[in-house]
Design a protein around this motif. Sequence first.
Motif, PDB file in Angstrom:
ATOM      1  N   LEU A 203       0.668  -1.407   0.055  1.00 43.29           N
ATOM      2  CA  LEU A 203       0.163  -0.029   0.050  1.00 43.29           C
ATOM      3  C   LEU A 203       0.976   1.468  -0.131  1.00 43.29           C
ATOM      4  O   LEU A 203       0.509   2.313  -0.473  1.00 43.29           O
ATOM      5  CB  LEU A 203      -0.922  -0.004   1.224  1.00 43.29           C
ATOM      6  CG  LEU A 203      -2.012  -1.125   1.293  1.00 43.29           C
ATOM      7  CD1 LEU A 203      -2.659  -0.948   2.516  1.00 43.29           C
ATOM      8  CD2 LEU A 203      -2.877  -1.323   0.187  1.00 43.29           C
ATOM      9  N   GLU A 216      -1.005  -4.305   3.104  1.00 43.29           N
ATOM     10  CA  GLU A 216      -2.485  -4.416   3.822  1.00 43.29           C
ATOM     11  C   GLU A 216      -2.475  -5.427   4.836  1.00 43.29           C
ATOM     12  O   GLU A 216      -3.474  -5.269   5.795  1.00 43.29           O
ATOM     13  CB  GLU A 216      -3.128  -4.937   2.307  1.00 43.29           C
ATOM     14  CG  GLU A 216      -4.939  -4.931   2.764  1.00 43.29           C
ATOM     15  CD  GLU A 216      -5.487  -5.315   1.335  1.00 43.29           C
ATOM     16  OE1 GLU A 216      -6.440  -4.625   0.964  1.00 43.29           O
ATOM     17  OE2 GLU A 216      -5.378  -6.411   0.830  1.00 43.29           O
ATOM     18  N   THR A 461     -10.590   4.101  -7.233  1.00 42.11           N
ATOM     19  CA  THR A 461      -9.811   4.602  -6.197  1.00 42.11           C
ATOM     20  C   THR A 461      -8.400   4.896  -6.406  1.00 42.11           C
ATOM     21  O   THR A 461      -7.555   5.331  -5.640  1.00 42.11           O
ATOM     22  CB  THR A 461      -9.749   3.393  -4.924  1.00 42.11           C
ATOM     23  OG1 THR A 461      -9.440   2.129  -5.638  1.00 42.11           O
ATOM     24  CG2 THR A 461     -11.301   3.097  -4.319  1.00 42.11           C
ATOM     25  N   ARG A 498      -6.829   0.173  -3.305  1.00 46.16           N
ATOM     26  CA  ARG A 498      -7.883   0.165  -2.408  1.00 46.16           C
ATOM     27  C   ARG A 498      -9.219  -0.229  -3.121  1.00 46.16           C
ATOM     28  O   ARG A 498      -9.500   0.003  -4.368  1.00 46.16           O
ATOM     29  CB  ARG A 498      -8.028   1.504  -1.705  1.00 46.16           C
ATOM     30  CG  ARG A 498      -6.928   2.158  -0.826  1.00 46.16           C
ATOM     31  CD  ARG A 498      -7.271   3.250  -0.117  1.00 46.16           C
ATOM     32  NE  ARG A 498      -7.041   4.195  -1.343  1.00 46.16           N
ATOM     33  CZ  ARG A 498      -8.048   5.072  -1.785  1.00 46.16           C
ATOM     34  NH1 ARG A 498      -9.242   4.859  -1.358  1.00 46.16           N
ATOM     35  NH2 ARG A 498      -7.926   6.059  -2.685  1.00 46.16           N
TER      36      ARG A 498
END
Length: 504
Positions: A203, A216, A461, A498
């Motif tokens: 991430l 994550e 996202t 995401r």
Amino acid sequence: MNEDLASYWIETAPPGRPYPTLDSDLNVDVAVIGAGVAGLSTAWELARRGRSVAVLEADRIATGVTGRTTAKLTALHTLVYERLRRTRGIEGAKLYGHSQMGALRRAAEIVDELGIDCDWERAPAFTYTCDRDRTQDLRAEAETAREAGLPAEYVTETELPFPVAGAVRVTDQIQFHPRKYLLALTDDLRRMGASLHEHTRVLGLSEGDYCRLTTESGGVVTATDVVVATHYPIFDRALLFTRLSPRRELVLAAPIDAALDPHGMYISPEEGTRSLRTAPYQDGKRLLLVTGEHFTPGSPDVEERFKRLAGWATDHFGNLSFTHRWATQDNDSTDTVPLIGPLHATSRHTYVATGFGGWGLSSGIMAGQLLSELIDGSTLSWAELYDPRRVASTLREAPAFFKHQARVAKHFLGDRLPPLSGGSVDDIASGDGAVLRVGTHVCAVSRDADGQLHTVSARCTHLGCLVAFNRAEQAWECPCHGSRFDPDGKVIQGPATRPLEQRE
């Protein structure tokens, strides 16, 4: 035809050893994000040099784009050499040819050294045309490819079951089973002590003397160097998304009699691309793989495109019983050449490999060679050709660059204006989806085969473009940068990291 979308390569390879999700902290010399051909090739080259390596894969190893390729390992990339001669000069074309042919030699060395059983076959590659008005283009391509170091020639006859007006022929190229090859690399990486992690989505990236990756799953990786090999970069700090255009293509597979084997790998830029090859099968047959119908992610007519591709295949090869069908995704750089090297202008320890333009096998293997040299502090003669820091606004790139930006702007800005998809939730049939305004929200609403509704935000996202529904693959897709999500919003493919937000 099998209605399920299943890649032949994934279905017929061993399942592969499962690797754990990273849920604790880890310190290594190099962290590689992405376990396709580029990521695994880079990790393997570095591990062979004695570096401690971690490979972080958001899904399963070698099941992403590389697991859905047509598996042509060739340096003949449609009509790239004449284009490079015009934009980079003949020296640029020679560097490209040298690096791509070098990738073939490197793959052959690895197969021999590790004894990999991956349906390895030598075969000629062809770029052909059925249009007599285009034969001069192919003559020029053959001449430039030969000057660039490929064993290329112009021919007017092939073993295809239909006549061609002309073709570029390059001998001694390779076709193989990509997942079997990559699983063998993975096994060797494990033997060398590499840390391999599946279902580990990265991430965040912090750069410095040491780089820090957050995941994550909660694990944190500290590494001296980081390689982003996620097909489309998940980090946009270099604005590479302005220079990459995503496209999807369809693949069909059907057994044919060995007597119908055209004995080569073929591609034509005509009819939305037509590409084919065969692979070993069973009962004395070969498996014909036909690729084409490229389209922008989110196109609503994918099923019709499958039918059109199937019609083309049966028109040329007779009655076929298709056993597999799937889709793949590629990223085209605006100046044709992949982006392999430092992630951005001030990078000291972060690197990227992307923009392979449909030729990810040779470019991914080459990326492993190039990036391992750069991380070791060395270089190769063709490093500058692929350097992502090359200026994006030069005249040679400007037309494609601005065309791409106009298309993205259309989705990014135009998507924010009415009208959205008409109708209501009640109008959505089973297996279909639509983008609707529900109250103050723009929602992506789909109905599954059991009639159950799934509602998520329609804003990707990644950068906020509106997604569109791909009925054939039951996925929400972003036409701007190629992110893909399942009906419940889970990320299938980046650059998004995401999920789409849930909506009531």
